[in-house]
Motif scaffolding. Structure first.
Motif, PDB file in Angstrom:
ATOM      1  N   LEU A  78      -6.133  13.593   1.421  1.00  0.00           N
ATOM      2  CA  LEU A  78      -7.239  14.537   1.570  1.00  0.00           C
ATOM      3  C   LEU A  78      -8.234  14.034   2.615  1.00  0.00           C
ATOM      4  O   LEU A  78      -8.700  14.813   3.461  1.00  0.00           O
ATOM      5  N   ALA A  79      -8.555  12.762   2.576  1.00  0.00           N
ATOM      6  CA  ALA A  79      -9.509  12.200   3.534  1.00  0.00           C
ATOM      7  C   ALA A  79      -8.967  12.269   4.960  1.00  0.00           C
ATOM      8  O   ALA A  79      -9.710  12.542   5.912  1.00  0.00           O
ATOM      9  N   ILE A  80      -7.666  12.041   5.118  1.00  0.00           N
ATOM     10  CA  ILE A  80      -7.048  12.129   6.450  1.00  0.00           C
ATOM     11  C   ILE A  80      -7.134  13.561   6.972  1.00  0.00           C
ATOM     12  O   ILE A  80      -7.470  13.807   8.136  1.00  0.00           O
ATOM     13  N   VAL A  81      -6.832  14.531   6.086  1.00  0.00           N
ATOM     14  CA  VAL A  81      -6.884  15.942   6.470  1.00  0.00           C
ATOM     15  C   VAL A  81      -8.296  16.329   6.902  1.00  0.00           C
ATOM     16  O   VAL A  81      -8.487  17.088   7.871  1.00  0.00           O
ATOM     17  N   LEU A  82      -9.302  15.807   6.197  1.00  0.00           N
ATOM     18  CA  LEU A  82     -10.695  16.146   6.507  1.00  0.00           C
ATOM     19  C   LEU A  82     -11.264  15.293   7.634  1.00  0.00           C
ATOM     20  O   LEU A  82     -12.406  15.516   8.058  1.00  0.00           O
ATOM     21  N   HIS A  86     -13.688   6.892   6.590  1.00  0.00           N
ATOM     22  CA  HIS A  86     -14.250   5.973   5.593  1.00  0.00           C
ATOM     23  C   HIS A  86     -13.562   6.146   4.246  1.00  0.00           C
ATOM     24  O   HIS A  86     -13.107   5.179   3.633  1.00  0.00           O
ATOM     25  N   ARG A  87     -13.477   7.391   3.797  1.00  0.00           N
ATOM     26  CA  ARG A  87     -12.811   7.659   2.523  1.00  0.00           C
ATOM     27  C   ARG A  87     -11.321   7.326   2.597  1.00  0.00           C
ATOM     28  O   ARG A  87     -10.737   6.815   1.642  1.00  0.00           O
ATOM     29  N   LEU A 196       8.213   3.254  -1.619  1.00  0.00           N
ATOM     30  CA  LEU A 196       7.721   3.692  -0.316  1.00  0.00           C
ATOM     31  C   LEU A 196       8.193   5.109   0.005  1.00  0.00           C
ATOM     32  O   LEU A 196       7.457   5.899   0.604  1.00  0.00           O
ATOM     33  N   THR A 197       9.421   5.421  -0.400  1.00  0.00           N
ATOM     34  CA  THR A 197       9.944   6.781  -0.202  1.00  0.00           C
ATOM     35  C   THR A 197       9.071   7.795  -0.918  1.00  0.00           C
ATOM     36  O   THR A 197       8.673   8.818  -0.354  1.00  0.00           O
ATOM     37  N   ASN A 198       8.723   7.496  -2.176  1.00  0.00           N
ATOM     38  CA  ASN A 198       7.865   8.388  -2.948  1.00  0.00           C
ATOM     39  C   ASN A 198       6.456   8.453  -2.353  1.00  0.00           C
ATOM     40  O   ASN A 198       5.849   9.528  -2.277  1.00  0.00           O
ATOM     41  N   LEU A 199       5.956   7.302  -1.924  1.00  0.00           N
ATOM     42  CA  LEU A 199       4.598   7.237  -1.358  1.00  0.00           C
ATOM     43  C   LEU A 199       4.483   8.092  -0.105  1.00  0.00           C
ATOM     44  O   LEU A 199       3.586   8.933   0.020  1.00  0.00           O
ATOM     45  N   PHE A 200       5.400   7.881   0.830  1.00  0.00           N
ATOM     46  CA  PHE A 200       5.311   8.598   2.101  1.00  0.00           C
ATOM     47  C   PHE A 200       5.747  10.054   1.974  1.00  0.00           C
ATOM     48  O   PHE A 200       5.501  10.858   2.878  1.00  0.00           O
ATOM     49  N   ALA A 201       6.382  10.397   0.877  1.00  0.00           N
ATOM     50  CA  ALA A 201       6.691  11.807   0.623  1.00  0.00           C
ATOM     51  C   ALA A 201       5.447  12.539   0.118  1.00  0.00           C
ATOM     52  O   ALA A 201       5.279  13.730   0.348  1.00  0.00           O
ATOM     53  N   ILE A 202       4.568  11.815  -0.580  1.00  0.00           N
ATOM     54  CA  ILE A 202       3.357  12.419  -1.109  1.00  0.00           C
ATOM     55  C   ILE A 202       2.291  12.573  -0.014  1.00  0.00           C
ATOM     56  O   ILE A 202       1.627  13.609   0.074  1.00  0.00           O
ATOM     57  N   LEU A 203       2.150  11.581   0.843  1.00  0.00           N
ATOM     58  CA  LEU A 203       1.031  11.521   1.786  1.00  0.00           C
ATOM     59  C   LEU A 203       0.844  12.780   2.636  1.00  0.00           C
ATOM     60  O   LEU A 203      -0.275  13.249   2.778  1.00  0.00           O
ATOM     61  N   PRO A 204       1.898  13.353   3.221  1.00  0.00           N
ATOM     62  CA  PRO A 204       1.637  14.524   4.088  1.00  0.00           C
ATOM     63  C   PRO A 204       1.428  15.828   3.329  1.00  0.00           C
ATOM     64  O   PRO A 204       0.998  16.800   3.928  1.00  0.00           O
ATOM     65  N   GLU A 205       1.740  15.853   2.038  1.00  0.00           N
ATOM     66  CA  GLU A 205       1.891  17.131   1.360  1.00  0.00           C
ATOM     67  C   GLU A 205       0.564  17.863   1.113  1.00  0.00           C
ATOM     68  O   GLU A 205       0.536  19.091   1.159  1.00  0.00           O
ATOM     69  N   LEU A 206      -0.515  17.141   0.863  1.00  0.00           N
ATOM     70  CA  LEU A 206      -1.773  17.819   0.551  1.00  0.00           C
ATOM     71  C   LEU A 206      -2.289  18.565   1.764  1.00  0.00           C
ATOM     72  O   LEU A 206      -2.892  19.625   1.643  1.00  0.00           O
ATOM     73  N   GLY A 207      -2.024  18.020   2.938  1.00  0.00           N
ATOM     74  CA  GLY A 207      -2.434  18.712   4.152  1.00  0.00           C
ATOM     75  C   GLY A 207      -1.667  20.004   4.335  1.00  0.00           C
ATOM     76  O   GLY A 207      -2.187  21.012   4.834  1.00  0.00           O
ATOM     77  N   ILE A 208      -0.387  20.006   3.937  1.00  0.00           N
ATOM     78  CA  ILE A 208       0.437  21.212   4.048  1.00  0.00           C
ATOM     79  C   ILE A 208      -0.019  22.264   3.057  1.00  0.00           C
ATOM     80  O   ILE A 208      -0.063  23.459   3.348  1.00  0.00           O
ATOM     81  N   SER A 209      -0.400  21.809   1.835  1.00  0.00           N
ATOM     82  CA  SER A 209      -0.804  22.754   0.793  1.00  0.00           C
ATOM     83  C   SER A 209      -2.174  23.342   1.075  1.00  0.00           C
ATOM     84  O   SER A 209      -2.510  24.382   0.584  1.00  0.00           O
TER      85      SER A 209
END
Length: 209
Positions: A78-82, A86-87, A196-209
């Motif tokens: 979320l912080a990356i998307v915004l 800092h967050r 790591l597979t699970n981690l990096f699968a989660i990271l981009p998804e909130l920006g897509i949603s």
């Protein structure tokens, strides 16, 4: 029909402050939130580690449900998307510290029962997490998308326990700690790769949603 679905399910900007408060440990209750997070992560690690060693699927599922590790991961996204560096940095540090903590605690718990032999070749809870394949990636991507969708929409947040089970973050780290304590380097690296597979699968998804 697709346009209507997108319009109805698009992210509600009014929900953003609530989402930030939910994911980022900030404000008056920040200390309380971090304490609760630490307690839940510790308990989830204990349950997961002993559940894996015992080969108990039900116990490991219980650990998945209470494990809070998805929260700082989603906060990072979320912080990356915004564009809030800092967050994003603070949340990523929490993810890193949590990862190291779970591995070390799992290793310590395993050492505490060192006389007990662990069957790395026959324990299904270990075997299922030490050799991730493409299906694990597909599951992680779908689970990450489901988690992002659920966490970003208050009306479907009840689905989060199911998402936590599907994503499975703490059990692979528990297997890493168990494997390291028994000098099973191959199993440790395989399980960490699954995390790591699970981690990096989660990271981009909130920006897509």
């Amino acid at each position: 029909m697709l346009e209507e679905f997108i319009r109805v399910n698009k992210f509600d900007q009014a929900y953003l402050p609530i989402l930030q408060k939910k994911l980022c440990f900030e404000g008056e209750c920040a200390g309380n939130g971090i304490l609760n997070y630490g307690v839940l992560l510790t308990l989830a690690t204990i349950i997961s580690t002993y559940g894996v060693i015992a080969g108990s699927t039900a116990t490991v599922i219980g650990a998945m449900i209470i494990a809070p590790l998805m929260t700082p991961i989603m906060a990072t996204t979320l912080a990356i998307v915004l564009g809030d560096t800092h967050r994003a940095g603070r949340s990523l540090i929490m993810v890193t510290i949590s990862t190291v903590f779970v591995i070390l605690l799992a290793a310590l718990l395993t050492c505490s029962i060192s006389p007990l032999a662990i069957d790395f070749q026959g324990n299904p809870e270990i075997l299922s997490r030490t050799a991730p394949d493409m299906f694990a990636l597909y599951v992680a991507l779908a689970s990450g998308a489901a988690g992002a969708f659920a966490v970003s929409r208050e009306s479907v947040s009840d689905s989060l326990p199911g998402v936590a089970i599907a994503i499975s973050l703490v059990p692979p780290l528990s297997v890493v700690g168990i494997s390291l304590s028994k000098f099973q380097w191959g199993d440790a690296s395989g399980s960490f790769l699954l995390f790591l597979t699970n981690l990096f699968a989660i990271l981009p998804e909130l920006g897509i949603s």
